[in-house]
Design an enzyme around this catalytic site. Structure first.
Site, short mmCIF file in Angstrom:
data_model
loop_
_atom_site.label_atom_id
_atom_site.label_comp_id
_atom_site.label_asym_id
_atom_site.label_seq_id
_atom_site.Cartn_x
_atom_site.Cartn_y
_atom_site.Cartn_z
N SER A 74 0.80 -1.24 0.00
CA SER A 74 0.00 0.00 0.00
C SER A 74 0.82 1.28 0.00
CB SER A 74 -0.94 0.02 1.20
OG SER A 74 -2.05 -0.78 0.91
N LYS A 93 0.28 3.41 -2.93
CA LYS A 93 -0.88 4.31 -3.04
C LYS A 93 -0.46 5.78 -2.99
CE LYS A 93 -3.93 0.85 -0.93
NZ LYS A 93 -4.57 0.39 0.32
N TYR A 105 -3.57 -2.52 -10.29
CA TYR A 105 -3.49 -2.36 -8.84
C TYR A 105 -2.57 -3.42 -8.20
CZ TYR A 105 -4.87 -2.24 -3.95
OH TYR A 105 -4.84 -2.18 -2.57
N VAL A 158 1.25 -3.83 3.76
CA VAL A 158 1.21 -5.13 4.43
C VAL A 158 2.45 -5.99 4.15
CG1 VAL A 158 -1.29 -5.30 4.72
CG2 VAL A 158 -0.23 -6.16 2.62
N1 GLU Z 1 -2.25 -5.27 -1.93
C1 GLU Z 1 -2.84 -5.13 -0.63
C2 GLU Z 1 -4.35 -5.27 -0.75
O1 GLU Z 1 -4.96 -4.65 -1.55
C3 GLU Z 1 -2.44 -3.82 -0.04
C4 GLU Z 1 -2.88 -3.69 1.37
C5 GLU Z 1 -1.86 -2.98 2.23
O2 GLU Z 1 -0.67 -2.97 1.97
O3 GLU Z 1 -2.30 -2.42 3.25
O4 GLU Z 1 -4.94 -6.02 -0.04
#
Ligand code: GLU
Length: 307
Positions: A66, A69, A191, A261
């Site tokens: 994430s 993002k 994504y 994560v």
């Molecule tokens: N690729 C993960 C998801 O969409 C990212 C979540 C994260 O890093 O908090 O579940």
């Protein structure tokens, strides 16, 4: 402060942090992430005056998840400006990163760009702005950290795609409100790739220096965001960067930042430095347990935060 000073600070922190191994849990809802050796921890500090301090596994690449993002949001914000707020909000959600519950009440306008729902909307807009979105994201990240070897870990991307039911559900639901324009399959592909960018702590700290530098990449003097956009992105990181643990991160660490994560966290101190930590074991909120412990010690030791 000198690089030697930061090197000493993070050397002390590293030793204090090691006993926390085993207290968290590696993310396993993406199978490829569950295979990561949990017994790793790295930290890197980049100061605006130049110079890198690093300790532990700071040169080992991991999945940024994430944290991506922030990159996609910066790319879209720099192109569409204030119009982005028609598609996504800027309030903390108080919910887990992949929650569906608020979307129905809020008619498909996600609370903020850092919960999955909001990030999917941002990536959807990015796909409209850039005809080759996956290449554009990599180019952007490479230019920020000055490392052309940054790549997508295709195994992680595929693993997330194979288990993307929840993100697909979010995307379809938002599309039903008209706030996602691309085909959901194509969106989830981009994504999952942005989440699977593989970087180390040094690259990550470098790639956030433009935010510490009020929107200008200090490496080449290129303006990425206006001063106002950089301020806004920092404000969203400070209020929404850690999902439903954002308040506690502000309380304990006091820096704008973003977690993933994969166990990475990047944060910055305006006009001074950026700092990246990585420890794959997560706490109950999906944030790196050792990373938060380390950053709390870091801002305490250097006696600086944004508050
Ligand atoms: N690729 C993960 C998801 O969409 C990212 C979540 C994260 O890093 O908090 O579940």
């Amino acid at each position: 402060m000198s690089t030697e000073y930061y090197q000493q600070v993070i050397g002390r922190i590293y030793n204090e942090i090691l006993p926390f191994h085993g207290k968290g849990k590696v993310a396993d809802y993406i199978p490829a992430l569950a295979e990561v050796n949990p017994m790793q921890f790295g930290i890197a500090v980049e100061s605006l005056g130049g110079g890198t301090a690093m300790r532990g596994d700071a040169a080992t690449c991991f999945s940024i998840q994430s944290i991506s993002k922030v990159f996609t949001f910066a790319m879209v914000m720099s192109r569409v400006g204030e119009d982005i707020w028609k598609a996504v909000g800027r309030e903390p959600s108080g919910n887990p990163f992949n929650s569906l519950v608020q979307l129905e009440h809020e008619k498909g306008i996600p609370r903020n760009p850092f919960i999955n729902a909001g990030a999917l909307v941002v990536t959807d807009r990015l796909m409209e702005l850039y005809p080759r979105p996956k290449e554009a994201i990599l180019d952007f990240v490479r230019s920020l950290c000055g490392n052309d070897d940054i790549y997508y870990d295709h195994q992680v991307a595929q693993s997330e795609r194979d288990h993307a039911d929840r993100n697909m559900a979010l995307a379809h639901f938002i599309k039903s409100f008209g706030n996602i324009h691309n085909e959901v399959d194509a969106l989830i592909d981009v994504y999952c790739h942005q989440c699977a960018i593989s970087m180390n702590c040094v690259d990550l700290a470098r790639s956030f220096l433009f935010l510490a530098n009020r929107g200008v990449n200090p490496a080449d003097g290129k303006r990425i965001l206006t001063m106002s956009q950089a301020k806004r992105l920092g404000a969203i990181m400070a209020t929404c960067g850690f999902y439903d643990e954002s308040g506690d991160f502000a309380f304990r660490v006091g820096l704008p930042g973003k977690s993933g994560v994969g166990g990475g966290i990047v944060a910055y101190l305006p006009e001074k430095l950026s700092v990246a930590v990585w420890g794959p074991e997560l706490n109950a909120y999906g944030n790196s347990l050792m990373g938060i412990e380390a950053l709390e010690r870091f801002t305490t030791d250097i006696s600086s935060s944004i508050f």
